[in-house]
Design a protein around this motif. Structure first.
Motif, mmCIF file in Angstrom:
data_model
loop_
_atom_site.group_PDB
_atom_site.id
_atom_site.type_symbol
_atom_site.label_atom_id
_atom_site.label_comp_id
_atom_site.label_asym_id
_atom_site.label_seq_id
_atom_site.Cartn_x
_atom_site.Cartn_y
_atom_site.Cartn_z
ATOM 1 N N TYR A 17 0.860 -1.183 0.000
ATOM 2 C CA TYR A 17 0.000 0.000 0.000
ATOM 3 C C TYR A 17 0.900 1.238 0.000
ATOM 4 O O TYR A 17 1.829 1.340 0.808
ATOM 5 C CB TYR A 17 -0.901 0.037 1.228
ATOM 6 C CG TYR A 17 -1.817 -1.159 1.385
ATOM 7 C CD1 TYR A 17 -3.131 -1.109 0.917
ATOM 8 C CD2 TYR A 17 -1.367 -2.324 2.003
ATOM 9 C CE1 TYR A 17 -3.982 -2.214 1.071
ATOM 10 C CE2 TYR A 17 -2.199 -3.419 2.153
ATOM 11 C CZ TYR A 17 -3.498 -3.353 1.681
ATOM 12 O OH TYR A 17 -4.336 -4.439 1.818
ATOM 13 N N PHE A 19 1.144 5.519 0.308
ATOM 14 C CA PHE A 19 0.413 6.619 0.947
ATOM 15 C C PHE A 19 0.499 7.869 0.062
ATOM 16 O O PHE A 19 1.589 8.395 -0.161
ATOM 17 C CB PHE A 19 0.978 6.911 2.331
ATOM 18 C CG PHE A 19 0.575 5.900 3.369
ATOM 19 C CD1 PHE A 19 -0.659 5.968 3.982
ATOM 20 C CD2 PHE A 19 1.437 4.877 3.712
ATOM 21 C CE1 PHE A 19 -1.045 5.034 4.939
ATOM 22 C CE2 PHE A 19 1.071 3.934 4.669
ATOM 23 C CZ PHE A 19 -0.178 4.015 5.281
ATOM 24 N N GLN A 38 -4.196 5.994 2.241
ATOM 25 C CA GLN A 38 -3.664 4.687 1.850
ATOM 26 C C GLN A 38 -4.220 4.282 0.496
ATOM 27 O O GLN A 38 -5.423 4.366 0.266
ATOM 28 C CB GLN A 38 -4.025 3.654 2.911
ATOM 29 C CG GLN A 38 -3.555 2.245 2.601
ATOM 30 C CD GLN A 38 -3.912 1.275 3.714
ATOM 31 O OE1 GLN A 38 -3.452 1.413 4.845
ATOM 32 N NE2 GLN A 38 -4.742 0.287 3.387
ATOM 33 N N PRO A 303 1.920 -0.795 10.578
ATOM 34 C CA PRO A 303 1.056 0.050 9.742
ATOM 35 C C PRO A 303 0.222 1.021 10.572
ATOM 36 O O PRO A 303 -0.283 0.674 11.649
ATOM 37 C CB PRO A 303 0.178 -0.976 9.021
ATOM 38 C CG PRO A 303 1.036 -2.189 8.918
ATOM 39 C CD PRO A 303 1.801 -2.225 10.211
ATOM 40 N N HIS A 304 0.116 2.233 10.066
ATOM 41 C CA HIS A 304 -0.675 3.301 10.684
ATOM 42 C C HIS A 304 -0.194 3.600 12.103
ATOM 43 O O HIS A 304 -0.960 4.069 12.938
ATOM 44 C CB HIS A 304 -2.165 2.948 10.663
ATOM 45 C CG HIS A 304 -2.751 2.939 9.283
ATOM 46 N ND1 HIS A 304 -3.655 3.872 8.844
ATOM 47 C CD2 HIS A 304 -2.552 2.112 8.231
ATOM 48 C CE1 HIS A 304 -3.993 3.620 7.593
ATOM 49 N NE2 HIS A 304 -3.328 2.554 7.193
ATOM 50 N N HIS A 326 -3.486 -4.691 11.317
ATOM 51 C CA HIS A 326 -2.128 -4.171 11.181
ATOM 52 C C HIS A 326 -1.112 -4.863 12.068
ATOM 53 O O HIS A 326 0.025 -4.401 12.181
ATOM 54 C CB HIS A 326 -2.133 -2.665 11.475
ATOM 55 C CG HIS A 326 -2.986 -1.877 10.535
ATOM 56 N ND1 HIS A 326 -3.745 -0.790 10.940
ATOM 57 C CD2 HIS A 326 -3.218 -2.024 9.205
ATOM 58 C CE1 HIS A 326 -4.400 -0.298 9.893
ATOM 59 N NE2 HIS A 326 -4.085 -1.028 8.834
ATOM 60 N N GLN A 347 5.575 -0.832 8.013
ATOM 61 C CA GLN A 347 5.385 0.456 7.354
ATOM 62 C C GLN A 347 6.701 1.227 7.386
ATOM 63 O O GLN A 347 7.356 1.324 8.428
ATOM 64 C CB GLN A 347 4.299 1.256 8.068
ATOM 65 C CG GLN A 347 4.042 2.648 7.497
ATOM 66 C CD GLN A 347 2.870 3.324 8.168
ATOM 67 O OE1 GLN A 347 1.735 2.838 8.103
ATOM 68 N NE2 GLN A 347 3.114 4.444 8.836
#
Length: 489
Positions: A17, A19, A38, A303-304, A326, A347
């Motif tokens: 993914y 961003f 995303q 992630p995030h 995640h 990430q």
């Protein structure tokens, strides 16, 4: 087992993914937070192969790990032709590397950024951001004139440029074979020919963990597992989080927690992961990759920014951390040490800092910009899962081969749990065993001739095995209590 390691019975897909920075034009507006959406997934089927394997006398082996990816358009939720806006890594890296240099060098750096393509952000296709890479005038200029100030080792820039199908990108791994100590099976002994990472000192620099596809058997349920991540020059520790029945198999799920990405702010023993060059370590929840990646201001997180300090999500908008989606985890059958399912969720983020001496970086907000999520997902194929579900037959086969190779076993004495006729499913098979098996050779020949007709090898009926040294073997094997050491003479 060696063949399974060479060609793992797990189907791997990499979900990526990107961003998209939707309001980069507001970068100098301190009343507006940078927003990132995303975009994806871009799904790639992954093929792994171990190559140039060298066996050593100290029960270790060295190999290269080649990973090849194939784009799966039908599984993807986005096109590689999509245009994505991301921070411009060559500019940000150049500004970071020149931050502590004298003012004359910084003037040269600023001039180069102004005249040779320096920019705060760039819009490129997803394909170029990932594997294909893109030509960049700044990297070309640095390669010609700024080699003493800044090093860009690649002629193109891409987040995964030159990785696809590369044998050497990850370097060499040396792992323990477990031949004399099964508890070390799969454990890293060296990476890149050394047992110490160049990125960290002390205990934090010690090379350890697994490459993620093989672990030692007979795991203690409370123990953690470690997975080595070459882009960080270190391993990440996963902790047992729950027991689950996965596809009919009793397993343990190992997940990250707040210690996995800490740098000493929560757990003092993690302090050596705080890079010495940092005047102040970043808040807990990210791994500083700069020491491993030539000083580039890149940071690894979940992630995030899941489980990270709130300051990371407070500085931007668009993040929605979800523990179910995640998490970084491995689902493992602990007795065999076999991973059945996993999701290496990571990430990559870039630190954006204002710099008054670099025009393009003046007056921007300071924040950690999320660039990409790489989610490496694997799931055991059904044929191998079936073999593990029928674990007693699998263990019986191991025992029989052991019996055949042993020179110390003279006789096998087997007794039924109940005397007389029990009218149970395996009565006829038991009678055959009683009449025909007295030696290991008898056992092996009987097994080969009847393995197709017997549904499950009745290992629990072997009550006594006359041997000098087999007791220790079965004590380790245990077979979940169905054959204890007290039953072996």
């Amino acid at each position: 087992m060696f063949k399974k390691w060479l060609n793992p019975p797990i189907t791997n897909y990499m979900y990526i993914y990107l961003f998209n920075w939707t309001n980069m034009q507001e970068a100098t507006n301190h009343n507006v937070k940078p927003n990132f959406n995303q975009h994806g997934p871009y799904v790639f089927r992954e093929k792994r192969s171990k190559e140039d394997i060298i066996w050593h006398d100290n029960d270790t082996m060295t190999f290269y790990n080649r990973r090849t990816w194939f784009f799966e358009e039908e599984m993807s939720g986005a096109s590689l032709d999509d245009v994505i806006v991301l921070p411009h890594p060559p500019t940000v890296i150049a500004a970071k590397l020149g931050k502590n240099m004298n003012r004359y060098v910084k003037k040269v750096m600023n001039y180069a950024l102004q005249t040779e393509g320096g920019m705060l952000a760039a819009n490129k296709t997803a394909e170029k951001w990932l594997f294909k890479g893109f030509d960049d005038p700044l990297t070309e200029f640095a390669a010609l004139f700024l080699t003493e100030i800044i090093s860009f080792p690649l002629e193109k820039f891409g987040l995964l440029y030159l990785r696809n199908a590369s044998k050497t990108y990850e370097g060499t791994y040396t792992i323990h074979t477990g031949q004399t100590n099964l508890s070390l099976l799969g454990e890293l002994a060296e990476w890149q020919g050394s047992n110490q990472s160049y990125a960290f000192k002390g205990e934090c620099g010690h090379i350890n963990g697994s490459t993620g596809d093989i672990f030692a058997p007979k795991r203690i349920p409370e123990d953690s597992v470690s997975v080595f991540i070459p882009d960080t020059c270190r391993s990440i520790k996963l902790f047992p989080s729950e027991r689950i029945n996965y596809r009919g198999i009793e397993t343990i799920k190992y997940s990250t927690n707040d210690q996995s990405f800490d740098n000493g702010q929560l757990y003092p023993n993690m302090k050596c992961f705080c890079s010495e060059k940092d005047e102040v370590c970043p808040p807990t929840g990210v791994i500083d990759m700069s020491s491993c990646l030539l000083g580039a201001p890149l940071y690894l997180s979940l992630p995030h920014f899941l489980n990270a300090d709130p300051s990371y999500t407070d500085g931007i908008t668009g993040m929605q951390p979800d523990p179910q989606e995640h998490d970084f985890y491995i689902i493992m059958e602990p007795r065999l040490g076999t991973p059945l399912n996993g999701n290496a969720n990571m990430q990559i983020n870039m630190l954006m800092e204002p710099d008054d001496s670099i025009d393009v970086m003046k007056d921007i907000n300071e924040f950690y910009a999320p660039l990409v999520i790489i989610s490496d997902r694997g799931d055991l194929n059904e044929s191998f899962a079936k073999l593990i579900r029928n674990k007693y037959s699998f263990v019986a086969a191991m025992v029989i081969l052991f019996l055949l190779d042993s020179e110390e076993i003279d006789r096998i004495d087997h007794k039924f749990l109940e005397p007389g006729h029990t009218h149970m499913e395996y009565d006829s098979d038991r009678a055959l065993i009683e009449r025909n098996i007295e030696t290991p050779r008898d056992c092996y020949q009987f097994f080969i001739s009847t393995m197709l007709s017997i549904k499950e090898w009745p290992l629990s009926e072997w009550r006594e095995i006359k041997t000098k040294s087999l007791k220790a073997f079965f004590t380790v094997l245990d077979v979940e209590g169905r054959l204890s050491s007290s039953q072996i003479v």
